[in-house]
Design an enzyme around this catalytic site. Sequence first.
Site, PDB file in Angstrom:
ATOM      1  N   CYS A   6       4.101   1.346   4.083  1.00 27.55           N
ATOM      2  CA  CYS A   6       4.678   2.689   4.017  1.00 27.55           C
ATOM      3  C   CYS A   6       5.616   2.871   5.206  1.00 27.55           C
ATOM      4  CB  CYS A   6       3.563   3.730   4.038  1.00 27.55           C
ATOM      5  SG  CYS A   6       2.665   3.813   5.602  1.00 27.55           S
TER       6      CYS A   6
ATOM      7  N   CYS B 157       3.917   2.351   8.489  1.00 30.16           N
ATOM      8  CA  CYS B 157       3.686   0.909   8.712  1.00 30.16           C
ATOM      9  C   CYS B 157       4.947   0.245   9.241  1.00 30.16           C
ATOM     10  CB  CYS B 157       3.268   0.235   7.404  1.00 30.16           C
ATOM     11  SG  CYS B 157       1.702   0.794   6.721  1.00 30.16           S
TER      12      CYS B 157
ATOM     13  N   ARG C 182       5.632  -1.674  12.728  1.00 25.98           N
ATOM     14  CA  ARG C 182       6.255  -3.000  12.828  1.00 25.98           C
ATOM     15  C   ARG C 182       7.375  -2.974  13.859  1.00 25.98           C
ATOM     16  NH1 ARG C 182       6.974  -5.449   6.709  1.00 25.98           N
ATOM     17  NH2 ARG C 182       4.755  -5.399   6.221  1.00 25.98           N
TER      18      ARG C 182
ATOM     19  N   CYS D 283       4.423  11.272   3.506  1.00 29.05           N
ATOM     20  CA  CYS D 283       5.325  10.835   4.563  1.00 29.05           C
ATOM     21  C   CYS D 283       6.699  10.606   3.940  1.00 29.05           C
ATOM     22  CB  CYS D 283       4.802   9.590   5.272  1.00 29.05           C
ATOM     23  SG  CYS D 283       4.536   8.173   4.218  1.00 29.05           S
TER      24      CYS D 283
ATOM     25  N   CYS E  30       1.802   6.503   2.473  1.00 35.05           N
ATOM     26  CA  CYS E  30       1.048   6.570   3.725  1.00 35.05           C
ATOM     27  C   CYS E  30      -0.435   6.883   3.514  1.00 35.05           C
ATOM     28  CB  CYS E  30       1.658   7.619   4.651  1.00 35.05           C
ATOM     29  SG  CYS E  30       3.297   7.185   5.255  1.00 35.05           S
TER      30      CYS E  30
END
Length: 181
Positions: free
Chosen positions: A40, A43, A47, A105, A131
């Site tokens: 998502c 995420c 990263r 999100c 999310c």
Amino acid sequence: MLSIGQWPTKPFAWLLLFLGCAALLGAALYFQAVLGLEPCVKCVYQRMAVVGIALSAIIGLIGSSYALLRWIGLFGWLYSSFEGLRIAYDHWDLQTSKNAFFAVCESAPNFPSWAPLHEWFPGLFAAPGLCGDIDWQWLGMGMPGWMTWIFGGLLLLGVIVTLAHFIGLFKKRKGLVLYHK
């Protein structure tokens, strides 16, 4: 034995930090490509925080013998760890809240217009997932929970190393007084 305050002056310490980040990114790609878990937006932002720590490690690795580059690496590590912790905790809180059904999100990452990473590298930075979805758990915790602990550990380690390095610099200079009565 090497003291913690000397770690930033040693390329091997920066290399270990970089390899840890590479392992985290490799795990993320494994979860995405092999296990089919779609990242998502939060995420993807996590990263980016790992990429920020990795880039800081590269700066520290190259500049371990140059004070300015060492400090840039240390502050980049601290900043990226803090931002990653903030986003991971927010994501974890969103997934574990009582009204997680209404957890929403953004539909696409909000990268700057001069660097649309989700368009340049969609395999790494596109965010088709939601999310609020909990697609994977280990020991009762989902991915955001684990990333919260990982970023918290990286931030704590970064603070300890930075403070030890800073204190070590003052110990080298005998005429410098930190506190005077």
